[in-house]
Write a protein that holds these residues in place. Sequence first.
Motif, PDB file in Angstrom:
ATOM      1  N   TYR A 182      -7.193   3.013  -2.537  1.00 17.39           N
ATOM      2  CA  TYR A 182      -5.805   2.646  -2.263  1.00 17.39           C
ATOM      3  C   TYR A 182      -4.984   2.726  -3.548  1.00 17.39           C
ATOM      4  N   VAL A 218       0.839  -1.194   0.000  1.00 16.24           N
ATOM      5  CA  VAL A 218       0.000   0.000   0.000  1.00 16.24           C
ATOM      6  C   VAL A 218       0.879   1.249   0.000  1.00 16.24           C
ATOM      7  N   ARG A 272      -3.576   5.799   0.960  1.00 15.33           N
ATOM      8  CA  ARG A 272      -4.956   5.439   1.313  1.00 15.33           C
ATOM      9  C   ARG A 272      -5.770   6.718   1.443  1.00 15.33           C
ATOM     10  N   ILE A 279      -1.703   0.870  -4.917  1.00 18.73           N
ATOM     11  CA  ILE A 279      -0.948  -0.340  -4.590  1.00 18.73           C
ATOM     12  C   ILE A 279       0.212  -0.502  -5.567  1.00 18.73           C
TER      13      ILE A 279
END
Length: 357
Positions: A283, A271, A274, A285
Motif C-alpha cells: 500500500y 490509501v 494498492r 499511504i
Amino acid sequence: MGEIQFKNICKKFGDVKVIEDLNLTIKDGEFTVLVGASGCGKTTLLRMIAGIGPATSGELFLDGQEVSDVPPGKRDIAMVFQNYAIYPTMSVKKNIEFGLINNKVPKEERERRIAEVADAVGLTPYLGRKPSELSGGQRQRVALARAMVKEPKVFLLDEPLSNLDAKLRVTMRSELIELHHRLGTTFVYVTHDQTEAMSMADTIVLMKDGRILQVASPVRMYSDPGQVYVAQFIGTPPMNILPVEDRYLGYRPEKVKFGEMKGTYCRKGRVLTREMLGSETLYKIELHAENAPEKQGTIMVKTEDYAHSIGEELWIRVEEDELYFFGKDEMRIKPGDGSMEAEEILERLRDYAGLHF
C-alpha cells in the motif's frame, strides 16, 4: 587462503578521484558482495583485485602479500564477467580447457578437472556443444566452469546475472550459493541489486561515491543501518523516511500495522494505491497531519492484510522498538547510546512526531 586487504587505496581517472583513502578487509572463504548504485566504485575495486585496473596509490594484499605489481595471470584469481566472455567458436569443453592449456597443465590433469567441474555445474551433457546452442543460464555456467577449473584462491564475479531473466536469476543465485559452500573459496561479487546482495552475501560492502558506507552481514545491514542512505538502499520497499524538524524518523514498510490508535507511534492516513503481490499487499499511504502540514508525508506499507481499498481512511501504527532516528547529517542516532545530546534529540523527535509512548 584468499584474504584480500585494501590499505589507503586511491584511484583517479585523469583529474577525477573516484576512490579516496579506502580501507577494507575481505575475509578468506567468505561470500562478500560489493553493492551500490552505478558509479559508486565497486567494479573499480574488483578490477584492482584482478590486476586489470591498478590503484593510483595505496596497497593491495592477497594473503598478506603485496600484489599491486603482480601481473593478473600470477594472482591466483578467476573472474566471471557480466557478458560471460566465452569463445563462440569453441565447444563448451574447449572453453573450459582453454586456460589450462595456456598454463601448460598436463592433459590427464585437464581431463580430470574438466570432468569434475562440468559435473558440479551440470554441463556434462553439453561439453560438445557450441555456446550458440546453449541457453543464457547454461552459458553462464560455462563462464563459471572456466573460472572453477583454475582452482583459484579467489573468484571475482562482476554482475554475472544481470543479463538473465528474472526467473533464471533466482535459480542462478541459489546455484551460486551452493557452489560457494561446496568450494569454500573466497567469492567477491559485484552488483547494483540489493536483493542479490541480501540473498547471497556473508558480508555486504555498501558503497557510494567511492566510499564505503557500511560493512555488515545482511541481517545487520537490514536491522541496524548506520545512516539514511543505507536504510533506504537495503530493503524492498525501502525504509520510510520522514523529516521531523531538521532530522529524520524512519520505519520499515513491513513493520507498519493497521488499526486504532494505541500506545505507539500512530498516524491517520488515506490509501493512495494498492498492489497485490500474492501473499503480501503493498500500500501507498498518504499521512494526515491536521494543523501541521509540515508533518505530512507518503509511506509504503507491506502487509498480509489485503482488505483495504484505494481512498480508504485508516490508522497506521509502528511499535517503539521498530522506529529509527537520524540526525541532521543523516547518521543514525540510537536510544541509550550514552550520549546526552542524542537523548535530547530523541526526546524532541518523539515530542514533535507525536509519538504516544
